[in-house]
Structure formats: structure tokens, C-alpha cells
Design a protein around this motif. Structure first.
Motif, PDB file in Angstrom:
ATOM      1  N   ASN A 188       0.920  -1.238  -0.084  1.00 34.12           N
ATOM      2  CA  ASN A 188       0.275  -0.051  -0.035  1.00 34.12           C
ATOM      3  C   ASN A 188       0.869   1.329  -0.035  1.00 34.12           C
ATOM      4  O   ASN A 188       2.048   1.114   0.158  1.00 34.12           O
ATOM      5  N   ASP A 218       2.909   2.299   3.194  1.00 31.47           N
ATOM      6  CA  ASP A 218       4.182   1.665   3.297  1.00 31.47           C
ATOM      7  C   ASP A 218       5.292   2.134   2.301  1.00 31.47           C
ATOM      8  O   ASP A 218       6.385   2.351   2.679  1.00 31.47           O
ATOM      9  N   ASP A 240       6.143   5.513   3.684  1.00 25.92           N
ATOM     10  CA  ASP A 240       7.181   5.429   4.983  1.00 25.92           C
ATOM     11  C   ASP A 240       8.600   4.836   4.973  1.00 25.92           C
ATOM     12  O   ASP A 240       9.281   5.280   5.393  1.00 25.92           O
ATOM     13  N   ARG A 241       8.610   4.300   3.749  1.00 25.68           N
ATOM     14  CA  ARG A 241       9.882   3.696   3.236  1.00 25.68           C
ATOM     15  C   ARG A 241      10.767   4.798   3.046  1.00 25.68           C
ATOM     16  O   ARG A 241      12.170   4.804   3.230  1.00 25.68           O
ATOM     17  N   THR A 290      10.510   7.432   6.711  1.00 25.87           N
ATOM     18  CA  THR A 290      11.078   7.290   7.932  1.00 25.87           C
ATOM     19  C   THR A 290      12.482   6.440   7.726  1.00 25.87           C
ATOM     20  O   THR A 290      12.825   5.832   8.239  1.00 25.87           O
ATOM     21  N   HIS A 291      12.956   6.906   6.483  1.00 20.13           N
ATOM     22  CA  HIS A 291      14.426   6.370   6.135  1.00 20.13           C
ATOM     23  C   HIS A 291      15.269   6.962   7.079  1.00 20.13           C
ATOM     24  O   HIS A 291      15.212   7.909   7.533  1.00 20.13           O
ATOM     25  N   ARG A 292      16.191   5.899   7.212  1.00 22.64           N
ATOM     26  CA  ARG A 292      17.066   6.224   8.108  1.00 22.64           C
ATOM     27  C   ARG A 292      18.195   7.631   7.825  1.00 22.64           C
ATOM     28  O   ARG A 292      18.236   8.379   8.790  1.00 22.64           O
ATOM     29  N   PHE A 348       7.424   9.867  15.499  1.00 23.74           N
ATOM     30  CA  PHE A 348       8.005   8.540  15.425  1.00 23.74           C
ATOM     31  C   PHE A 348       9.672   8.906  15.076  1.00 23.74           C
ATOM     32  O   PHE A 348      10.598   7.998  16.044  1.00 23.74           O
ATOM     33  N   ILE A 349      10.170   9.678  14.223  1.00 25.04           N
ATOM     34  CA  ILE A 349      11.389  10.126  14.088  1.00 25.04           C
ATOM     35  C   ILE A 349      12.362  10.719  15.432  1.00 25.04           C
ATOM     36  O   ILE A 349      13.446  10.213  15.844  1.00 25.04           O
ATOM     37  N   GLU A 401      -0.111   5.422  17.602  1.00 22.08           N
ATOM     38  CA  GLU A 401      -0.793   4.940  16.369  1.00 22.08           C
ATOM     39  C   GLU A 401      -0.036   5.722  15.228  1.00 22.08           C
ATOM     40  O   GLU A 401       0.186   6.792  15.351  1.00 22.08           O
ATOM     41  N   LEU A 402       0.360   5.034  14.165  1.00 19.20           N
ATOM     42  CA  LEU A 402       0.927   5.639  13.099  1.00 19.20           C
ATOM     43  C   LEU A 402       0.049   5.517  11.670  1.00 19.20           C
ATOM     44  O   LEU A 402      -0.235   4.601  11.004  1.00 19.20           O
TER      45      LEU A 402
END
Lengths: 706, 78
Positions: free
Chosen positions: A288, A291, A294-295, A298-300, A392-393, A510-511
């Protein structure tokens, strides 16, 4: 609007509430149902927004609707959930018992959403399920058999996509039908016979105490068995028999090897699983959108870089876009002032209006565009789902100082202005986290501090270049910004260990899936928040402005120049009075007067210094005349220049740390539900500022600076 | 005995029990982490903490320290 304003107390009016998880699309649905006929206020004593409106049903029926704050459970862990609990169970004096609960459920996140819904099915109120976000669910591959779900839940289920307006008409019709022929759902949670016997025995005690009906007692008893907090709740204070029965049930369960504190959640989810096995199927879909996003987000490496870019872009936009309306507001107030000078007879009234009301309120309202733009961007970030990723980060970093990742954005916003920063803390569920964030937010370098820094650093810090490169005044100003951040981090740590100790605050976040922001709702929140600020400006800030004006306008000496007038005024006298207190910081009574006057807003310091030293400062960005006048000021004791670099730094440090902003105080009072924390904040920041300036002044003298 | 904090990214397991104080355990369960629930660690935050966990079709952010309280097993037999 005023004649149809819901006040919730007329007889014969039906009351319904929208309840559901956060991110279930509740607000959008509320806006659709009530249109413009809504009222937003706070629940008394807490910072939870109370949204009420009127829903007009077919056949002219008018229903009072309250949009409950989002909740995950009837067992509260935040002020928001506390309110939802109290309203649903009819425990609040300011809301009426509900005639109907509209439970909003996210169809694309059905399993978890049904947990809260299953609790609400057992509180003895008629229920309608609004199965929202059907479009998202379809796209995610879910196939939901609505009739089967309706049969399993035992209440009407309306499939809808509120953001597209789908299903709203049907929901209205179903609400109308439920209100004319209400029926309370029967409890559905199946239990094994031995457990059921124990639980239902306690249920009978609830029925005997008048707290439940036999039909639906089981759900509430399950909650009481599993949650100590629910059992200790004040509503059971008058029902010792219920407490005794629940404790007996716990004992019997434990004797059979059933862990009573996991009973409620385990049994509800077991039931939900069985319901969904029948009512929901799933097609295979490719990965989806969330995802894939988010890749990247929220990548490093990319994640933090994007976050930095977003913050930078928001700030650039705020300062760029806000400039034009800010200039317009400023010149509007200036023009009104000139008009008042011309039209009104010279005298007290004119003076108060021009120098008290217009100058005071104007110096605050000028920030309105910045504040509203900030709310617009915050709303978009929140609604799109990106805000949860920011938390989150940043959680690791913020966690170090005892804050939640969600505190990051409010604190960053405070670099523009602490008022939206303080108001943005509403997204932090935990009350203690929220309080700590509010308490330290005004230490961030807001835009009202810049004129003060520019005046002081630009005038008194020698413009030498350090390493032949960076001008010293710039370094000093940067040091002031850093000082604010360091102070905020330290104080957050101190508060965490003292006044705001407690349970694990930020257990779980929750995300939600990314989605297109509902711009209508975002815009609405921006207007509401902006309006709150304007209302503050019209009340608290107006009053303080008049007081501050009166202090410098009385006693009157007709014919005196402005600088003579202020010198012999009460403000001047207070300046002299507090001189012994501020002398250890290197300040004299004139600075004292400017500090007093700039309690309205920090940037007022510049114009106040202008008045005190008898210089017209037409341009507060570059007050050339004032700079020259201040440089010429001599120390009465030595005859050397009074404003040394050290004195200027001490004064700047004071402005970094002191709560010199009545609008922030008004916002803090509003957000914390009383003056207590606003006054506490004023006091701790004052002590901090005094101590730091004292150290700078005396430390500097000791090191040999003049 | 494996905990959620030790589960590899991309790996799946089932919740066996929660080793947290009752109020915390209750909220974790209410968010879906009941015994027998399938969990999967989707990713970790850029600084290594918290974790993004998928459970019952939703995504949750949980700090490693709290994830240690979630005891896992390889199958869903509770």
C-alpha cells in the motif's frame, strides 16, 4: 446562530454523541452532520475541546450533537479519553444523558476500531455504527459484508465514506429511526460457561445497584473486573455491593486460573475475530501507499532530512507569507491611531485609546497572520498523518529529555511564536507530557525577541569579526537562541523529575495511514484557533494593555514631554521601586520601566526605550536615532558609557529566559484550565532569568568586563 | 523467551503474554496486543528507537523499552 445555540439543557431535545477512535474521520462526519451550526469551547477545567452542534433530521426534528474527543478505550489514559468516558456514561453535569451513540468506525482498520465499539455496545445506550472510510477499506482490499456485520453486532451499521459525502443521507435516516424507536443492544460477548457464571453474578450486583440492566450488564462488568481504575472510579463510590461482587468475581476467576486483568481485552478481541471471520474478507493487494511513503519518510537518512526540509519550508512560508498581512495590520492600527488623534479631543480618552488600547492590542494582533499560518500548516501535517511520523523520528531525541516525540513540533513552532506552540500541545495525549511541553515552550526564541536582540546586539556589541569571518553580534544572538533551547531541555528534565513525575506516558502511538488532508476541517480549525487568539486580545490582553498604559499615564503632568511624563508616572516610580531588585543584573530604573512595559510583548521593549529616552522610533527594525541616544547615555557614577557590552548581554539573557509575554500567559491559562500553571511559569522563568542575568553581570565584572 | 524488542525487522511472531504493570499491559492489549495476536516489526526509527509494529491491521510506534514487556512465541497457541 445565537438563537439556535445548543446549550444542552432544554427539555425535550434529543442528545446524541459521536464517539470513536482517533483518525476514524469523526470530525469530518461531525462537520457534515451539523454544517455551520456548531460551537467549540472547552470542557470546564480541562483542555479538551467540546464540540457541539445541531443536526436537523427529516420531519423537522432537531438533535443536539456532541463530537466526543477521540478515544481508544473506555478505560481512560488521557484527558481526552476521560471526557469520552464521562460523557458516554452520563457522569458529567454539563452534558445530558445520551439518547443515542453514533460510533464512528474506520472500516480500513476495523479490528482495532471494533474494540472501543464493543465497549460502547455495552453501556446501555442505543447505538448506530457509522462504518466510515469504506473507500479506503476497498482500496486496501477489504471486502466487508455489511448485513452480516450488522447481524453480528446487533445494531444498525451504515457504510459510508464521509470525506466524499457517501452514506451521510442514510446515516441521518437511520439516526432518525433509532431516535423514534430506540433499542438498547444486548450484550454479545460470548464467554465460556464457567467464566460467564462468575461474570454474570457480578452483573446481577450491578443490576441490583441500578447501574445496569440484565440485558447488557456483562460488558461493563468485564471492564470493572479487568481495570482497577474503572473499579476505583468515583461513580462506584456509592455502590459498595458492586465493588464487593467484582472483587469476589476476581477471586473466583483467579481460583480457576483465569487472569482477570487480561480478561476484558482478550475476550473482546476473541469476539471481534469471530465477527470478522464471518463479515470480512480480504483480497490480495500490492504494497500500500503508506508503506511506500514510509520507506522514504522514515528512512534512516532521508527521513530526518525530509523532516528538516519540511520544518524549514514551513518557517520560510510563515515568515514570507505573513509579512504582508502583518504590515497591513500594523499600518491599519497606525492609521486608526492617527485618525483617533485627529478626531478625538486631546485628553485622557484620546491618550488611552491611542497609546493604551490601539498600541497594546495592536502589538499583539500583529502576530495573528503568523499564528494562523502556523495553525494551517500544523493542521495539514496532522491530518495527512505526517505528524505521527515526526513523533516517530524524533521520539528518541525527545525521550532523552523526558518528552514525547509529539512535543517536537509544538516546540519548533514556538520559534515563530509560543502561542500556537502552546496550543499545538493538544496533540499530546498524556497530561504530564503536555504540561512539561507547555512550560518550556516559551523559552524558544520567538519572533518577538528578534527586535530586542537586534537593538541590543547591534548597538552595543562591537562589530568585530571573529576569525575574520563572522560578526560578533551575530554570534551573540545565535548564543541567545541556543541558550533558550538549552534552558528548555534542562527545565524539561527538572520538571520530569519533580512536578510531572509519573507513569510511562508515551506507551504507544498509532501511525495512521497517510491520507489527503481534509482541507475544509483544517481551515476550520485555523479559523477557530485564530479566533481564540483574537478573543484573548479583546479581553485579557486589552485589560493588561490598559493597566500598563495607566501606569505610565498617571499621575498626569499636562504639558510634559512623553519622556518626562513616563519618568514621573507610576511606571517610573515602579521602575525606581524595583531598581534595587534589578541592579544586581546591571539594570537601572529606566530599563525596569521598559521591562514592565514590554510585558505586553517583548518587541515593545524597543518602542518603550524610545519613549523613555525621548526618541521617536519610527522604524523598530532599524531605530538609528535610538541607537545613537543609547550609546550617548552616560553612567551617572563614572561618566563612562552606561550601556556596556556586558550590560547588553545581561539584558539579552534576561529576555531569553523571562516570561515577557501576556498573550502567552493567556494561552497557557486557557490550555491548562486555570491561572495556576501560567503563574507558576511566569515565576519560574522570572527566577531563571534573574539568576542567569545575575551570573552574567557579576561573572563578567569579575572577569574584568566593564 | 523472545520479546518484541528482539524480533528482527520483517519477522513475524505471536504475542504470548505481557510482562508490564497492569495499567500499561491493559493499554497494550486494548491496542491489539492480546495473547495470540500476530505481530510484525515493520521498521525502526532512524535513531534505532522506537519500533513500528504491525498488529491487527494497524501500525503502532512502541519504544524498545516497552516492547521488552511483550513476550512472544513462535505460534499462536496461547
Amino acid at each position: 446562530m445565537s438563537d439556535s445555540r445548543p446549550d444542552g439543557n432544554e427539555a425535550g431535545i434529543l442528545h446524541i454523541a459521536l464517539a470513536g477512535n482517533p483518525n476514524s474521520g469523526k470530525s469530518t462526519l461531525f462537520n457534515l452532520l451539523t454544517g455551520l451550526r456548531q460551537k467549540v469551547a472547552n470542557y470546564p477545567g480541562v483542555t479538551v475541546e467540546k464540540k457541539e452542534g445541531v443536526l436537523r433530521l427529516p420531519e423537522g426534528l432537531e438533535v443536539h450533537v456532541v463530537d466526543l474527543p477521540g478515544a481508544y478505550s473506555l478505560n481512560p489514559r488521557s484527558p481526552d479519553e476521560e471526557i469520552a468516558h464521562d460523557v458516554v456514561l452520563g457522569l458529567r453535569d454539563d452534558t445530558r444523558p445520551l439518547d443515542l451513540l453514533v460510533v464512528v468506525v474506520d472500516a480500513s482498520n476495523l479490528e482495532r476500531n471494533l474494540f472501543f465499539a464493543s465497549q460502547l455496545l455495552g453501556v446501555g445506550r442505543p447505538v448506530v455504527i457509522a462504518l466510515n472510510m469504506m473507500d479506503v477499506a476497498r482500496a486496501a482490499g477489504f471486502v466487508i459484508d455489511v448485513p452480516s456485520l450488522q447481524l453480528a453486532l446487533g445494531v444498525p451499521v451504515v457504510a459510508m465514506a464521509a470525506n466524499r459525502g457517501e452514506g451521510v443521507a442514510e446515516l441521518r435516516a437511520v439516526i432518525a429511526r433509532q431516535l423514534t424507536a430506540p433499542s438498547v443492544p444486548r450484550e454479545r460477548i460470548p464467554l465460556s460457561p464457567s467464566v460467564a457464571e462468575i461474570v454474570d453474578a457480578a452483573g446481577e450486583a450491578m443490576v441490583a445497584a441500578g447501574l445496569a440492566k440484565l440485558d447488557w450488564a456483562r460488558g461493563e462488568v468485564l471492564r470493572l473486573i479487568s481495570s482497577q481504575k474503572a473499579l476505583d472510579h468515583r461513580r462506584l463510590a456509592g455502590a459498595p455491593s458492586v465493588r464487593a461482587a467484582v472483587e469476589k468475581a476476581r477471586g473466583e476467576l483467579a481460583a480457576r486460573g483465569v487472569a482477570w486483568h487480561t480478561l476484558e481485552a482478550t475476550q473482546r478481541y476473541r469476539w471481534i475475530e469471530s465477527v470478522l471471520r464471518r463479515a470480512r474478507g480480504q483480497r490480495e493487494v500490492s504494497e500500500n501507499v503508506t508503506d511506500r511513503l514510509d520507506r522514504v519518510f522514515t528512512h534512516r537518512v532521508l527521513g530526518p532530512a525530509i523532516l528538516l526540509a519540511v520544518v524549514f519550508a514551513v518557517f520560510a512560508a510563515i515568515f514570507q507569507l505573513a509579512q504582508y498581512p502583518m504590515d497591513a495590520i500594523q499600518s491599519g492600527f497606525d492609521a486608526t491611531g492617527r485618525l483617533a488623534l485627529r478626531l478625538l479631543p486631546e485628553g485622557l480618552m484620546q491618550d488611552m485609546l491611542v497609546n493604551g488600547v490601539l498600541a497594546g492590542v495592536g502589538s499583539i494582533l500583529v502576530f495573528l497572520p503568523q499564528i494562523m499560518l502556523l495553525f494551517l500548516f500544523l493542521g495539514i501535517l496532522e491530518d495527512s498523518g505526517y505528524m505521527a511520523r515526526v513523533a516517530f523520528i524524533m521520539d528518541r531525541v525527545m525521550g532523552r529529555v523526558g518528552l514525547h516525540g509529539k512535543a517536537f513540533i509544538p516546540l519548533v513552532s514556538s520559534f515563530a511564536c509560543a502561542i500556537p506552540g502552546v496550543m499545538a500541545t493538544r496533540t499530546i495525549e498524556n497530561a504530564r507530557d503536555r504540561l512539561v511541553t507547555i512550560l518550556v515552550a516559551p523559552l524558544m526564541c520567538c519572533s518577538a525577541r528578534w527586535p530586542v536582540y537586534f537593538l541590543l546586539a547591534g548597538t552595543f556589541i562591537p562589530p568585530v569579526r571573529v576569525f575574520g569571518l563572522i560578526p560578533l553580534p551575530a554570534i551573540i544572538i545565535f548564543a541567545m537562541v541556543v541558550l533558550g533551547v538549552v534552558a528548555a531541555v534542562l527545565m524539561a528534565g527538572v520538571f520530569r523529575r519533580t512536578i510531572a513525575r509519573g507513569e510511562n506516558p508515551s506507551l504507544i502511538l498509532e501511525l495512521p495511514p497517510y491520507r489527503m488532508p481534509a482541507f475544509g476541517a483544517v481551515f476550520r480549525v485555523m479559523i477557530e484557533r485564530g479566533w481564540i487568539f483574537v478573543k484573548n486580545a479583546g479581553t485579557v490582553i486589552l485589560a493588561i494593555s490598559i493597566v500598563l498604559w495607566a501606569l505610565s499615564a498617571f499621575p498626569r503632568r499636562p504639558g510634559a514631554s512623553p519622556s518626562e511624563q513616563i519618568r514621573q508616572s507610576y511606571a517610573g516610580k515602579i521602575g525606581h521601586l524595583i531598581e534595587p531588585v534589578i541592579q544586581p543584573l546591571g539594570f537601572d530604573w529606566k530599563i525596569g520601566v521598559a521591562i514592565l512595559a514590554s510585558f505586553a510583548a517583548r518587541e515593545v521593549f524597543v518602542s518603550s526605550m524610545g519613549t523613555i529616552y525621548g526618541v521617536e522610533t519610527a522604524d523598530s527594525e532599524n531605530p538609528t536615532d535610538l541607537r545613537e541616544r543609547l550609546r550617548a547615555e552616560a553612567d551617572p557614577a563614572t561618566g563612562a558609557p552606561f550601556f556596556t557590552p556586558l550590560r547588553a548581554v545581561s539584558l539579552m539573557v534576561y529576555y531569553v529566559l523571562a516570561m515577557q509575554c501576556m498573550s502567552t500567559m493567556a494561552a497557557v491559562r486557557r490550555e491548562t484550565g486555570g491561572w495556576k500553571w501560567a503563574v507558576f511559569q511566569f515565576a519560574y522563568m522570572g527566577v531563571l532569568a534573574w539568576g542567569a542575568s545575575f551570573l552574567v553581570w557579576h561573572g563578567g565584572r569579575w572577569l574584568g568586563f566593564p | 523467551m523472545q520479546t518484541l524488542a528482539e524480533l528482527e525487522i520483517g519477522a513475524e511472531a505471536y504475542v504470548s503474554r505481557l510482562d508490564a504493570p497492569p495499567p500499561d499491559a491493559q493499554r497494550l492489549m486494548e491496542m491489539g496486543l492480546t495473547a495470540g495476536a500476530k505481530v510484525r516489526v515493520m521498521r525502526q526509527a532512524p535513531l534505532g528507537d522506537p519500533l513500528e509494529v504491525a498488529v491487527r491491521g494497524c501500525r503502532l510506534s512502541i519504544r524498545r523499552a516497552d516492547a521488552q514487556a511483550v513476550i512472544l512465541s513462535g505460534d499462536d497457541h496461547v
